[in-house]
Design a protein around this motif. Structure first.
Motif, PDB file in Angstrom:
ATOM      1  N   LEU A  89      13.380 -11.876  29.599  1.00 18.45           N
ATOM      2  CA  LEU A  89      13.167 -12.861  28.539  1.00 18.45           C
ATOM      3  C   LEU A  89      14.162 -14.013  28.666  1.00 18.45           C
ATOM      4  O   LEU A  89      13.810 -15.177  28.470  1.00 18.45           O
ATOM      5  N   ARG A 101       9.841 -20.298  23.802  1.00 17.08           N
ATOM      6  CA  ARG A 101      10.748 -20.510  24.933  1.00 17.08           C
ATOM      7  C   ARG A 101      11.210 -21.971  24.928  1.00 17.08           C
ATOM      8  O   ARG A 101      10.567 -22.828  24.319  1.00 17.08           O
ATOM      9  N   ASP A 146       7.960 -24.359  26.576  1.00 21.72           N
ATOM     10  CA  ASP A 146       6.892 -23.451  26.230  1.00 21.72           C
ATOM     11  C   ASP A 146       5.524 -24.039  26.554  1.00 21.72           C
ATOM     12  O   ASP A 146       5.085 -24.997  25.938  1.00 21.72           O
ATOM     13  N   GLU A 203       8.211 -16.378  19.080  1.00 21.08           N
ATOM     14  CA  GLU A 203       8.885 -16.113  20.356  1.00 21.08           C
ATOM     15  C   GLU A 203       8.767 -17.298  21.308  1.00 21.08           C
ATOM     16  O   GLU A 203       8.245 -17.209  22.422  1.00 21.08           O
ATOM     17  N   TYR A 256      13.652 -17.762  26.785  1.00 17.27           N
ATOM     18  CA  TYR A 256      13.515 -17.531  25.348  1.00 17.27           C
ATOM     19  C   TYR A 256      14.603 -18.250  24.585  1.00 17.27           C
ATOM     20  O   TYR A 256      15.782 -18.146  24.910  1.00 17.27           O
TER      21      TYR A 256
END
Lengths: 351, 351
Positions: free
Chosen positions: B188, B125, B128, B123, B193
């Motif tokens: 999200l 992004r 991140d 998961e 994401y």
DNA sequence: CGAAATCATCGAACCGGTTCGATTCTCTCT
DNA sequence: AGAGAGAATCGAACCGGTTCGATGATTTCG
């Protein structure tokens, strides 16, 4: 950045740093501050392996579940998630071990190499060699599910017998006389999976009690198998009006099969069973079912295990859960008229 | 049963036992046999913490995924399962860490306390902080998904841009002119994401290219949200004839909403998107979709990580996957006539 | 005022492995 | 025959923490 480095920079001995950190012996306020300052500066965190070696605890629990191959079900996912989060709250990490039997390498590693302080076992069988092994070597564990003789061991379980029976009674009350039971895959039933065995048992007894005509099936854990199984049910006895299932992964297949056969749910055919709530609500019409409280079970399992680890002499504890059936939209009275009894989203409003 | 005990009983030194086990120095056939015999008798397995402390490797990899709260999706489950099994094949254990951001305690523990040799992040992004942190401290990791600037880092990813675009083209080819895009939850998307962002991007560009009228939505990861979202779509533009989604958990809700609105899939409305194959086949009608090869991705991620651990100086490698759209039963030409075009399970064969 | 108790700290041993250098013995080659 | 290589083994140090017993300084109390 090890404890020696911290000690040197703070001008104290290693043991003083250790005591400042653990609080197991008094340390003067001054030195404590000095040590803390150095630690913050360097971002020191004690090495987990060294700590585990020294004090014999890894702060890790093992989560043992059978390998996929056959597929994972949604319920397993919910267990994994809730166990991991509950463990994190106690400052435990979770080590995954895909082991179906006690001879699996990964299972042996957990125990023999002492990688974890305790274990949580999923997908228990009535006779479970993994649990026998753990009990024999007196290794702290908690099972999700219970064996044939659960006395004296730690577990959190579901009363599958009662749950399956409740489904039968629910259907019988609605007037159904010919119902089918769809179990998990035959291989699992044969292996003695608790839910499969107790569920079947509860179903059979309750059906006998109510004088129902029943047939029981096993079905693979996927939608395609579900479809095949449903075709078989209608072929074997076209007068079947309802089914009870433990197999959430096959649910989509049942619905598809019923649609193909032109049976409307719940007008012509009722479906119910024991399924994790989240998945019961994902299908259309939503499934009337005993909702498996997977999150709660995972949490409880961790609670028990932590308690067992902290107080090794506590007598065994357990939790037997029997959630009520949640009435949703997949069951209805047998032989009801056409549209008027369809629940919730009655007649299509075709533009 | 530690190595000293084995040494004593075999009448050799601890180092000899160690060398007999590791093979890093020659040991005579006689002593090797004697040692092995004692080991078998006592069922000795070396302590993992001690070994980790001594040689600096834990033989464990961390699998970092955001905590549930919001729900887990089926895809995550597939990743967890495949990563665990692939790791077991390399004799690595998997430690789960439910961490969304780099400041999570459990994430800090993995790194700071050196509980794992490397990490796999799920998961991802586009920006991140978890990966930034790992890169900054030069900690071996592989991401499932890629950031905005993936050069020089290790990952296995899906070409969400291309996949979403492929869905658009598929629908446009079938004659659809007004289609909706249903993304993962807004929270999200906002957080950046990767799949949500790149998917939206690919959808938007492809739709513009084909001159389609589109609306985009965000939707919670559950069936109820899916239902609400679908109602909204039809309210906003009743002439919508298709949707593309990345949200497999909401799928059941779309279908239910369409049924309630009296729109038959695929006759009146087409549904497609990017979804793990197993879940695409669980709904009725089965979903025409780009199947996320979750198992393969998990395996590849482990392959890369192990390689990175074994050969620290290897230049970064990655795999970008773009699976084709699997044609199933949820899409069809726009404005098709009534029953004759319903695929696969045509006219009900009501008994 | 001196003995006893308490506090703060230190050094050493230990947890259970791995690894390096040294030692002894045997074999080979010139 | 003597040097050198190689095989087999041992002891000691090390990895990075925790914990026990000892020590010196300070406080308490009869």
């Amino acid at each position: 950045m090890n404890i020696g480095e911290i000690a040197r920079r703070a001008g104290v001995s290693r043991s003083t740093v250790s005591y400042a950190l653990s609080g197991k012996r008094p340390v003067s306020e001054d030195t404590r501050r000095k040590i803390q300052q150095v630690i913050d500066e360097l971002g020191y965190q004690p090495n987990a392996s060294a700590r585990a070696l020294a004090n014999g605890r890894t702060s890790t629990i093992g989560l043992v579940f059978p390998p996929a191959g056959n597929h994972y079900t949604g319920m397993q996912l919910d267990f994994i998630g809730s166990v991991t989060e509950a463990a994190a709250a106690y400052d435990y990490d979770v080590l995954l071990s895909p082991s179906g039997v006690d001879s699996d390498r990964s299972f042996q590693r957990l125990l023999g190499e002492r990688r974890v302080d305790g274990a949580i076992l999923m997908e228990i069988r009535l006779q479970d060699d993994r649990l026998d092994h753990l009990t024999a070597v007196d290794f702290p564990s908690v099972t999700i599910g219970r064996t044939a003789r659960p006395e004296g061991s730690w577990w959190v379980g579901l009363d599958h017998t009662a749950l399956a029976a409740a489904c039968v009674h629910h259907l019988a009350d609605l007037g159904h006389r010919r119902i089918a039971f769809v179990n998990r895959p035959e291989q699992l039933l044969r292996a003695g999976y608790e839910s499969a065995q107790r569920g079947l048992d509860g179903f059979t007894k309750a059906a006998a009690e109510r004088g129902l005509t029943v047939r029981t099936y096993c079905c693979g854990d996927d939608a395609t198998s579900g479809l095949t199984c449903l075709e078989r049910i209608l072929y074997d006895d076209p007068a079947t009006t309802a089914l009870v299932t433990l197999n959430e992964a096959a649910l989509g297949g049942f619905y598809r099969g019923l649609a193909q056969a032109g049976r409307h749910v719940p007008r012509d055919f009722s479906v119910t069973g024991v399924v994790a709530g989240r998945w019961a609500e994902a299908v259309t019409p939503q499934l009337t079912a005993a909702d498996v409280p997977a999150e709660q079970m995972g949490r409880l399992a961790v609670d028990l295990l932590v308690q067992r680890l902290d107080h090794p002499e506590t007598p065994a504890r357990n939790h037997l859960l029997a959630p009520p059936i949640s009435l949703r939209a997949s069951t209805g009275p047998v032989g009801a008229g056409p549209a008027d009894l369809a629940p919730d989203f009655g007649t299509p409003t075709h533009p």
